[in-house]
Design an enzyme around this catalytic site. Structure first.
Site, PDB file in Angstrom:
ATOM      1  N   THR A 152       5.966  -5.990   7.292  1.00  0.00           N
ATOM      2  CA  THR A 152       4.867  -5.348   7.220  1.00  0.00           C
ATOM      3  C   THR A 152       3.965  -6.040   6.274  1.00  0.00           C
ATOM      4  OG1 THR A 152       5.825  -4.194   5.334  1.00  0.00           O
ATOM      5  CG2 THR A 152       5.967  -3.083   7.642  1.00  0.00           C
ATOM      6  N   CYS A 209       6.093  -2.608  -2.596  1.00  0.00           N
ATOM      7  CA  CYS A 209       6.255  -1.202  -2.740  1.00  0.00           C
ATOM      8  C   CYS A 209       7.036  -1.057  -4.300  1.00  0.00           C
ATOM      9  CB  CYS A 209       6.773  -0.488  -1.849  1.00  0.00           C
ATOM     10  SG  CYS A 209       6.116  -0.688   0.097  1.00  0.00           S
ATOM     11  N   CYS A 252       8.590   4.623  -2.988  1.00  0.00           N
ATOM     12  CA  CYS A 252       7.556   4.869  -1.924  1.00  0.00           C
ATOM     13  C   CYS A 252       8.023   5.642  -0.702  1.00  0.00           C
ATOM     14  CB  CYS A 252       7.430   3.275  -1.421  1.00  0.00           C
ATOM     15  SG  CYS A 252       6.277   3.059  -0.040  1.00  0.00           S
ATOM     16  N   ARG A 268       0.682  -7.805   0.269  1.00  0.00           N
ATOM     17  CA  ARG A 268      -0.305  -6.951  -0.589  1.00  0.00           C
ATOM     18  C   ARG A 268       0.454  -5.671  -1.113  1.00  0.00           C
ATOM     19  NH1 ARG A 268      -0.572  -6.150   4.880  1.00  0.00           N
ATOM     20  NH2 ARG A 268      -0.567  -4.152   5.942  1.00  0.00           N
ATOM     21  N   CYS A 278       1.030  -1.629  -1.526  1.00  0.00           N
ATOM     22  CA  CYS A 278       1.197  -0.798  -0.324  1.00  0.00           C
ATOM     23  C   CYS A 278       0.205   0.333  -0.642  1.00  0.00           C
ATOM     24  CB  CYS A 278       2.631  -0.062  -0.359  1.00  0.00           C
ATOM     25  SG  CYS A 278       3.018   1.460   0.505  1.00  0.00           S
ATOM     26  N   CYS A 281       2.372   3.866  -1.998  1.00  0.00           N
ATOM     27  CA  CYS A 281       2.750   4.159  -3.286  1.00  0.00           C
ATOM     28  C   CYS A 281       2.032   3.571  -4.528  1.00  0.00           C
ATOM     29  CB  CYS A 281       4.119   3.758  -3.256  1.00  0.00           C
ATOM     30  SG  CYS A 281       4.442   1.767  -3.204  1.00  0.00           S
TER      31      CYS A 281
END
Length: 354
Positions: free
Chosen positions: A33, A37, A41, A66, A68, A71
């Site tokens: 993805t 996190c 999360c 990047r 999340c 969270c």
């Protein structure tokens, strides 16, 4: 790390449980993805084969993933969560009849005891135990000022025993409990104002030690400052014996690399006393920033509070707040004037070179 190794890592179990106590301790990124996190999360559980656990937020960011959006593992979000939990812990300490243990406070915050201790100290500048002690002290002061008897005040404040309170009484009140209950009227401070190479110096002492060292240009203003700091004390001009003590202090002012070998009567909150202790550890000829002091006392976020403690210092030179600078090296404020601060630093640097 293989899938099997990941599932055997105890941190993976905390991720699967969405354990909020892990927030701030570690982070994880998911290759498929492209996000990183916090352990708590709420997103759908990832395949452990695609997960990497990171010890620091910077490490998670270096993967190129990047943050999340669910969270929000960025520092501000984590800091906000920690602040809320610390605030709740402070309320628990302040309202509890019996002081909660560290384990109880940590459990309520959803953190391990060690992690909670670090988070609490970073937010408040003191440990939960010191915070509770300061709260007890403020309660006993309020009770005594309200006319309560000493025994009643001790009980109301939550001290486990009168013996424990009396062992701390001088630090908590600055005088005997009965004298404090009478508004400090029984306390006598001897004082004198003398000329030094840095201008006028007021020296005041209690039975415990030097209670104030104040610099200035006007003797009346210095005495007014002393009365403001000790409004209920009886101020008495020093005698010949006190004059000898003043002579020692003046010698210390003129020899910045020396040590003031005299007892100090230091009064302040637990946090301020910790700051002042750290200031006294800075050698003559060296400096530190407010941020340095905050880190050294284990409260890196408390830079402004450190500056406030420096401003509240009543012991010029003996507690060397003049050795604290802004992070950019600027002199910043100094209760007794930046010109004196520069003169002191220059004098100490020269003495160290010699």
């Amino acid at each position: 790390m293989t899938q099997q190794e990941m599932t055997q890592d105890p941190r993976w179990a905390r991720i699967m449980a969405r354990d909020a106590s892990g927030d701030g301790e570690f982070w994880y990124s998911v290759a498929t993805t492209g996000v990183y996190c916090r352990p708590s999360c709420p997103s759908r559980a990832a395949n452990p084969a695609n997960v990497t656990i990171h010890a620091t937020l910077a490490e998670a960011r270096r993967t190129g993933a990047r943050a999340c959006l669910r969270c929000r593992p960025d520092a501000a979000g984590a800091k906000l969560a920690h602040t809320e939990r610390v605030a709740a812990a402070c309320r628990s300490i302040e309202t509890a009849e019996t002081q909660p243990t560290l384990a109880e406070l940590a459990a309520a915050a959803g953190m391990s005891a060690g992690h909670f201790q670090r988070v609490f100290k970073a937010a408040t500048g003191v440990s939960p135990r010191a915070y509770a002690a300061e709260h007890r002290a403020s309660r006993v002061r309020a009770a005594l000022q309200g006319g309560a008897g000493v025994t009643e005040a001790i009980h109301t404040a939550g001290y486990g025993s009168s013996g424990r309170f009396y062992a701390e009484a001088d630090a908590v009140l600055g005088m005997k409990p009965a004298a404090y209950r009478r508004g400090g009227a029984a306390e006598t401070l001897r004082f004198a104002v003398t000329q030094t190479s840095l201008g006028l110096l007021l020296v005041a002492a209690s039975e415990t030690g030097i209670a104030a060292l104040l610099l200035g240009e006007d003797a009346d203003a210095l005495e007014a400052n002393l009365r403001h700091r000790f409004p209920n004390a009886h101020l008495e001009p020093g005698d010949a014996a006190f004059g000898r003590l003043v002579t020692q202090v003046v010698a210390f002012v003129d020899a910045p690399d020396a040590t003031l070998d005299l007892p100090l009567d230091i009064r302040g909150t637990a946090f301020r006393r910790r700051v002042w202790e750290e200031l006294r550890a800075i050698p003559a000829g060296e400096t530190a920033s407010y941020a340095d002091i905050a880190r050294r006392i284990g409260a890196p976020a408390a830079v402004r509070a450190v500056a406030g403690a420096c401003a509240a210092n009543a012991h010029a030179l003996a507690i060397p707040c003049h050795r604290v600078l802004r992070s950019d090296g600027a002199l910043s404020g100094f209760r007794w004037g930046t010109a004196r601060k520069r003169a002191l630093l220059d004098r100490e640097a020269a003495a160290r070179r010699d």
